[in-house]
Design an enzyme around this catalytic site. Structure first.
Site, PDB file in Angstrom:
ATOM      1  CG  ASP A  22       1.814  22.386  21.924  1.00 35.63           C
ATOM      2  OD1 ASP A  22       2.330  21.692  23.166  1.00 35.63           O
ATOM      3  OD2 ASP A  22       1.469  22.517  21.206  1.00 35.63           O
TER       4      ASP A  22
HETATM    5  C1  NOJ Z   1       3.958  19.929  22.438  1.00 34.13           C
HETATM    6  C2  NOJ Z   1       2.869  18.897  21.346  1.00 34.13           C
HETATM    7  O1  NOJ Z   1       2.747  19.163  20.301  1.00 34.13           O
HETATM    8  C3  NOJ Z   1       1.025  18.792  22.360  1.00 34.13           C
HETATM    9  O2  NOJ Z   1       0.469  17.945  21.981  1.00 34.13           O
HETATM   10  C4  NOJ Z   1       2.286  18.234  23.467  1.00 34.13           C
HETATM   11  O3  NOJ Z   1       1.186  17.862  24.377  1.00 34.13           O
HETATM   12  C5  NOJ Z   1       3.287  19.269  25.207  1.00 34.13           C
HETATM   13  N1  NOJ Z   1       4.339  18.979  23.287  1.00 34.13           N
HETATM   14  C6  NOJ Z   1       3.007  19.145  25.711  1.00 34.13           C
HETATM   15  O4  NOJ Z   1       4.501  17.616  25.835  1.00 34.13           O
END
Ligand code: NOJ
Length: 750
Positions: free
Chosen positions: A270
């Site tokens: 993530d």
């Molecule tokens: C953080 C988020 O937790 C995730 O769901 C998302 O896809 C990513 N950022 C990318 O933006």
């Protein structure tokens, strides 16, 4: 022995003689030419909003993926990648396209309320169509985190509390995005692996502790279902689980994902989740975070700069083998081949077509089907007569908020294209179907009230019916948007009280990102539609529902607690040793002294043991009667047979309607105790007024199975779990929701 050796050798020869898959051959060829630096670049994703100054140099050096770069920019960088990088490997452009690109569909929690898999798949297909025209080939969706805590802001992004419902919704979404051709359309990324929705106290990013049996039973199946549906990728989560952050969790990412599930897609971190491991206290710096991540076979590093900064030195120092990188690069290249990127790298088109009539129709249908009728004292649908046009007062903070009705995570929406309830009712007024008066001042949750309640009540007195559109602003749900109070923010409750005091009927429509504990508001009004944040076409959808052009058919995908203090509250809980005497849920428990003496299961002194509304609940404009459940046999013999559970449903009202029968089972005695009910299937059935339909569900042994520790193994030991059904008695319900119905009984014989 000799024979065994011979068989073994012939097997090896057979495998060796199999022609290698052509894609794998192409990957071999590319990999054999790649330098260490190029492999590291391929394993990295940089985000558009955090460009390094020399971004083009990164691209020329073989950058694997870019986040949030679209349109002409995407084609611009793609040209550099394809024409100016040494090996010409195309870039994969990613973006969070969560519930629509331009045309916005209901938030995933709302989509789950439709209980309509075909519609959810169609919404994903149309979303992919729009997003791909902007050059996007990778979306970070579906989110299949089970959450039983509506305080958690990300509950909006998932499909609710139930493992089965989330599994089938996740799989339908993946199929919609990716399509059924050999060249995949928009790559799905199922997230967040895993347990993220169980964060303590509903606080985003917070710690989770989940025993393996529960992990396998509740949290992992939706991931497995999405991967089985073909999801090309999977994302780690921000939480640590049982003491280890998921980005570095070898047990999950290697033992389970790669070995047990044999997954050959891409595992991506993530956003900066490897870096976050330093704050978790799992490693001392980014170099250690890099080592832990690569050892957990995390293929791609999203905006951590960890692989760029430290992977080379770790390989050179012999702490990481270059073959480890090859495995990751292979996964990434495989995804690019599956997307046909090498043949068609320039995806952004010059004149994209957004808001097609097909997309708008699907968005409207999804918004209609996602609204759940919680209460109706007969005021809905609004009656109309040619002699007297009904006059409605349209009011409340969500009546005309183009931004808020779209909900969280929709970066590419255009507010001006969003049709609000006020706009839809004005249109009806133009057509001479209704009279509209309006008051729609904004009064945001964190500001002092700006609503003129006196003016509001004056207007209400001129109307036949008050249509109040309240709920939450879109920024109150989504990432890092957790709430401690689950009320209607600002002065909405005061407005509803004042409106009710006028004596006029009040219809409350709630547009929100989560369940709210609003029992007192609901008490005061005459009807309640719980509509979630419904997207571009929510206005016309609500107008259709309120005026009876369509009847509500949504069902709750998550339990609505009466009060925050009851959380976590979910339908498929287990009994305590001293269960309460709920006549429905506990009818099979012998009524003994223990239940009624001091020491019977305690409940909340203020609220008893019931939710405000149970999972699966939802009314419509007609009524249904469910007949007794019958089973084709009282005995299910191990894997050799199946049972058919059936029930006759009668539409006892005067209008047609959609029933959503839900199949639940209960294993009465388990060596590991079982929940009091588990959803195993559902249908949407159209039943004309006065008619009956028989619905049937097939049950096999697999539906009765659950996770056990392999015999003689201690709790918590890795990889020693078996999935099996135990012989014994089961209950089966076909019911309108999780707290109703009378079960039939059958026995599994092994
Ligand atoms: C953080 C988020 O937790 C995730 O769901 C998302 O896809 C990513 N950022 C990318 O933006």
């Amino acid at each position: 022995m000799k024979n065994h050796l011979l068989i073994f050798l012939s097997l090896i020869t057979l495998v060796a003689c199999q022609p290698k898959d052509p894609t794998e051959q192409k990957i071999d060829h590319l990999l054999s030419q790649m330098t260490l630096e190029e492999k590291i670049a391929q394993m990295s994703q940089l985000a558009g909003e955090q460009y390094p100054e020399d971004l083009e140099t990164y691209v020329r050096n073989g950058l694997g993926s870019m986040l949030n770069v679209m349109g002409e920019d995407a084609n611009y960088y793609q040209r550099i990648a394809v024409e100016e990088s040494r090996l010409g490997i195309p870039i994969l452009f990613a973006r969070d396209v969560i519930h629509g690109y331009r045309t916005i569909y209901p938030i995933p929690l709302g989509q789950a309320a439709t209980f309509d898999l075909d519609l959810v798949k169609e919404a994903a297909r149309l979303t992919a169509q729009e997003a791909m025209q902007a050059g996007i080939r990778w979306t970070f969706s579906p989110m299949v985190d089970i959450s039983r805590d509506p305080r958690w802001g990300r509950v909006a992004e998932g499909y609710g509390e139930d493992t089965y419902l989330t599994s089938v919704m996740g799989a339908a979404t993946v199929q919609g995005y990716q399509g059924s051709d050999s060249i995949i359309q928009l790559a799905a990324c199922v997230k967040h692996f895993v347990g993220y929705g169980a964060s303590e106290g509903g606080r985003d990013y917070n710690t989770t502790w989940i025993p393996e049996v529960q992990l396998r039973e509740t949290y992992l199946p939706p991931f497995k279902a999405s991967l089985d549906a073909g999801s090309l990728s999977i994302m780690c989560s921000f939480n640590e689980i049982n003491g280890v952050p998921t980005s570095a969790n070898k047990h999950l990412n290697v033992n389970l994902l790669r070995h047990e599930w044999q997954y050959d897609g891409v595992l991506v971190s993530d956003y900066a989740s490897s870096q976050n491991m330093i704050a978790h206290g799992n490693c001392k710096d980014l170099r250690e975070a890099t080592l832990l991540s690569i050892n957990a076979q995390m293929d791609m590093d999203m905006e951590n700069h960890a692989y760029f900064k430290h992977l080379k030195e770790l390989v050179e120092e012999g702490l990481v083998r270059e073959e480890q990188l090859d495995v990751c690069v292979r996964d990434i290249l495989r995804m690019k081949f599956r997307l046909g990127l090498f043949d068609n790298p320039y995806c952004a088109v010059e004149n994209p077509v957004y808001y097609s009539s097909e997309a708008l129709a699907a968005a409207q249908r999804a918004a209609e089907e996602s609204a759940v009728l919680l209460k109706n004292n007969g005021i809905l649908p609004l009656s109309s007569s040619p002699h007297h046009l009904t006059t409605v007062l349209i009011c409340g903070p969500l009546a005309n908020s183009q931004n808020d009705q779209n909900g969280t995570w929709c970066f590419d929406k255009v507010d001006s294209a969003t049709v609000t309830p006020l706009m839809a009712f004005r249109e009806l007024a133009k057509q001479g179907k209704i009279c509209v008066i309006e008051q729609t001042g904004k009064h945001w949750s964190r500001e002092e009230s700006q609503t003129n309640i006196m003016q509001l009540t004056r207007l209400a007195k001129q109307a036949d019916v008050v249509l109040y559109f309240g709920g939450e602003e879109s920024i109150l749900s989504g990432e890092a948007r957790c709430r401690a109070h689950l009320d209607l923010p600002g002065d909405q409750s005061a407005q509803i009280r004042a409106l009710k005091a006028t004596g006029k009927p009040v219809v409350l429509t709630v547009m929100a990102g989560r369940p709210l504990c609003i029992g007192e508001d609901i008490e005061r009004v005459d009807a309640v539609l719980y509509a979630f944040h419904g997207g571009t076409m929510q206005g016309p959808a609500l107008a259709n529902l309120i005026t009876g052009v369509v009847a509500p058919s949504g069902r709750l995908p998550i339990t609505f607690p009466q009060a925050v203090g009851q959380i976590p509250m979910y339908y498929n809980k287990k009994n305590s040793g001293r269960p309460t005497s709920n006549p429905v849920l506990y009818e099979d428990i012998p009524v003994g002294a223990a239940q009624f003496s001091i020491g019977a299961d305690s409940y909340w002194l203020e609220y008893g043991d019931k939710p405000l509304y149970p999972f699966g609940y939802g009314l419509t404009y007609t009524t249904f009667e469910y007949g007794p459940v019958t089973v084709s046999d009282s005995i299910l013999v191990s894997s050799s047979s199946c049972l058919i559970a059936s029930c006759e449903i009668t539409n006892t009202g005067t209008t047609d309607g959609v029933a959503v029968p839900q199949l639940y089972i209960r294993d009465l005695v388990g060596s590991i105790t079982r929940p009091i009910r588990e959803l195993k299937g559902f249908q949407r059935v159209n039943i004309p007024a006065g008619e009956s339909r028989v619905v049937s569900f097939v049950l096999t042994e697999a539906d009765l199975a659950y996770w056990h520790l392999a015999e003689g193994v201690d709790l918590g030991a890795d990889g020693h779990y078996t999935y099996l059904a135990e012989a014994g008695d089961f209950h089966v319900w076909i019911a309108p929701h999780s707290a109703e119905g009378h079960p039939a009984q059958f026995t599994l014989k092994k």
